[in-house]
Design a protein around this motif. Structure first.
Motif, PDB file in Angstrom:
ATOM      1  N   ARG A 104      -7.618  51.275-101.551  1.00 60.16           N
ATOM      2  CA  ARG A 104      -8.952  51.336-100.966  1.00 60.16           C
ATOM      3  C   ARG A 104      -9.936  51.835-102.031  1.00 60.16           C
ATOM      4  O   ARG A 104      -9.601  52.696-102.833  1.00 60.16           O
ATOM      5  N   THR A 105     -11.141  51.288-101.996  1.00 58.60           N
ATOM      6  CA  THR A 105     -12.184  51.698-102.930  1.00 58.60           C
ATOM      7  C   THR A 105     -13.079  52.733-102.261  1.00 58.60           C
ATOM      8  O   THR A 105     -13.668  52.464-101.215  1.00 58.60           O
TER       9      THR A 105
ATOM     10  N   GLU B 166     -11.788  54.645-111.204  1.00 56.17           N
ATOM     11  CA  GLU B 166     -11.988  53.299-111.727  1.00 56.17           C
ATOM     12  C   GLU B 166     -13.236  53.215-112.605  1.00 56.17           C
ATOM     13  O   GLU B 166     -13.255  52.516-113.620  1.00 56.17           O
ATOM     14  N   ALA B 167     -14.290  53.941-112.223  1.00 59.54           N
ATOM     15  CA  ALA B 167     -15.535  53.905-112.996  1.00 59.54           C
ATOM     16  C   ALA B 167     -16.356  55.141-112.668  1.00 59.54           C
ATOM     17  O   ALA B 167     -16.293  55.675-111.562  1.00 59.54           O
ATOM     18  N   ILE B 168     -17.128  55.596-113.669  1.00 58.23           N
ATOM     19  CA  ILE B 168     -18.051  56.708-113.481  1.00 58.23           C
ATOM     20  C   ILE B 168     -19.449  56.193-113.796  1.00 58.23           C
ATOM     21  O   ILE B 168     -19.761  55.902-114.957  1.00 58.23           O
TER      22      ILE B 168
ATOM     23  N   THR C 205     -19.253  57.821-108.425  1.00 60.12           N
ATOM     24  CA  THR C 205     -17.962  57.606-109.067  1.00 60.12           C
ATOM     25  C   THR C 205     -17.105  56.746-108.148  1.00 60.12           C
ATOM     26  O   THR C 205     -17.054  56.990-106.937  1.00 60.12           O
ATOM     27  N   ILE C 206     -16.435  55.745-108.726  1.00 55.88           N
ATOM     28  CA  ILE C 206     -15.601  54.829-107.960  1.00 55.88           C
ATOM     29  C   ILE C 206     -14.153  55.294-108.060  1.00 55.88           C
ATOM     30  O   ILE C 206     -13.611  55.442-109.155  1.00 55.88           O
ATOM     31  N   LEU C 207     -13.551  55.521-106.891  1.00 53.80           N
ATOM     32  CA  LEU C 207     -12.168  55.984-106.806  1.00 53.80           C
ATOM     33  C   LEU C 207     -11.352  54.927-106.074  1.00 53.80           C
ATOM     34  O   LEU C 207     -11.774  54.414-105.038  1.00 53.80           O
TER      35      LEU C 207
ATOM     36  N   GLN D 297     -13.022  65.533-102.561  1.00 50.57           N
ATOM     37  CA  GLN D 297     -13.663  65.198-101.296  1.00 50.57           C
ATOM     38  C   GLN D 297     -12.656  64.675-100.266  1.00 50.57           C
ATOM     39  O   GLN D 297     -12.978  63.843 -99.416  1.00 50.57           O
ATOM     40  N   GLY D 298     -11.424  65.172-100.320  1.00 54.09           N
ATOM     41  CA  GLY D 298     -10.412  64.750 -99.360  1.00 54.09           C
ATOM     42  C   GLY D 298      -9.720  63.446 -99.700  1.00 54.09           C
ATOM     43  O   GLY D 298      -8.910  62.955 -98.905  1.00 54.09           O
ATOM     44  N   PHE D 299      -9.997  62.857-100.866  1.00 57.11           N
ATOM     45  CA  PHE D 299      -9.388  61.594-101.267  1.00 57.11           C
ATOM     46  C   PHE D 299      -8.591  61.791-102.551  1.00 57.11           C
ATOM     47  O   PHE D 299      -8.980  62.571-103.421  1.00 57.11           O
ATOM     48  N   THR D 300      -7.478  61.056-102.663  1.00 54.16           N
ATOM     49  CA  THR D 300      -6.672  61.063-103.882  1.00 54.16           C
ATOM     50  C   THR D 300      -6.576  59.637-104.398  1.00 54.16           C
ATOM     51  O   THR D 300      -6.251  58.711-103.647  1.00 54.16           O
ATOM     52  N   GLY D 301      -6.866  59.466-105.680  1.00 55.93           N
ATOM     53  CA  GLY D 301      -6.804  58.128-106.257  1.00 55.93           C
ATOM     54  C   GLY D 301      -7.133  58.148-107.731  1.00 55.93           C
ATOM     55  O   GLY D 301      -7.416  59.198-108.311  1.00 55.93           O
TER      56      GLY D 301
END
Length: 281
Positions: A156-157, A141-143, A148-150, A134-138
């Motif tokens: 940045r969260t 942290e959690a599913i 989903t937490i990236l 979705q345009g983010f790289t990271g």
């Protein structure tokens, strides 16, 4: 006393008639209820065992088990009502209409839930993986079941809904454990190609995160009027991607200076007749 005895006898007669007419149905309904609930519990236990053997994510199991249990219990209750002679068609219609209304109202949440089930079941990525989505790289942290937490590289969260995440391309950078860092560098064409490659190789060999058991590439990829362009490809562990990237860039900037490697030098071509410049009238 006779009227009282007569009333009492009427009550007894009604009870006997009711028991004769409905007693068997009530007894059968009780048996169906007890046996049905016992079977539901057995099915849920068996399903839990299968999920554990197939290593279905533990975040998904409680919801799926409770959902299956609730559906089976509703079917048991409908069977009991049907046995007692209660018309169940209207109940089924009401349940269907209610389900449709809830589905329409929560279609976004249901899509996210379905996406979460797919992600947790098929595991295209896991907690700790470095991904691009979705345009983010990271790092993941959690599913959760709905999102989903990236955590991006600048801390940045990002909260990504699972519905879109499960239906769009996801690049799992950590998926294979190792990754190749592709970089491009340019040097002026006044330099000798071998000298530039030797300078780059010194940096690549000194990179602490570069894998020693993999062959790294230093290739001339493009020639222009001003510069040679080099593709530099360094293998490393997925977790060391950015450390490798920045080490090589900074190292080459320093090494080029030590080795006297010049960068591309812009040139200016002047076209025209300037023979009269500087002459005084």
């Amino acid at each position: 006393m006779e009227p009282s005895q007569s009333s009492f006898q009427n009550v007894i007669d009604q009870i006997v008639a009711f028991a004769t007419l409905y007693g068997f149905k009530i007894l059968l309904a009780i048996v169906i209820l007890i046996v049905g609930l016992w079977l539901v519990n057995q099915v849920v236990k068996m399903l839990s065992t299968v999920m554990n053997k197939r290593q279905v994510d533990r975040d998904v199991q409680p919801f799926l088990l409770s959902l299956v249990g609730a559906i089976l219990k509703v079917l048991v209750l409908l069977s009991v009502a049907s046995t007692l002679g209660v018309e169940t068609t209207s109940f089924v219609a009401i349940i269907g209409a209610a389900g449709l209304a809830v589905g329409l109202a929560l279609q976004g949440s249901l899509a996210n839930f379905a996406g979460g089930v797919l992600i947790l079941t098929f595991k295209p990525f896991r907690v700790g993986d470095l991904i691009t989505a979705q345009g983010f790289t990271g790092n993941v942290e959690a599913i959760h079941i709905f999102n989903t937490i990236l955590v991006t590289l600048d801390n940045r969260t990002i909260i990504l809904p699972n519905g879109a995440l499960s239906t769009s391309p996801v690049t799992n950078i950590s998926g294979k454990g190792t990754i190749r860092v592709d970089m491009v560098f340019a040097a002026g064409n006044s330099n000798a190609v071998d000298a530039v490659k030797a300078s780059i190789k010194r940096v690549v060999d000194a990179c602490p995160t570069g894998l020693k058991n993999r062959e790294h590439d230093i290739l001339v990829t493009k020639l222009t009027e001003l510069a040679f362009h080099f593709d530099v490809r360094v293998w490393c562990n997925s977790a060391d991607y950015w450390d490798t990237y920045y080490f090589v860039h900074e190292g080459i900037a320093r090494q080029f200076g030590k080795d006297g490697i010049k960068g591309p030098e812009p040139s200016v071509t002047v076209i025209g007749d300037f023979s009269s410049v500087g002459k005084l009238k």
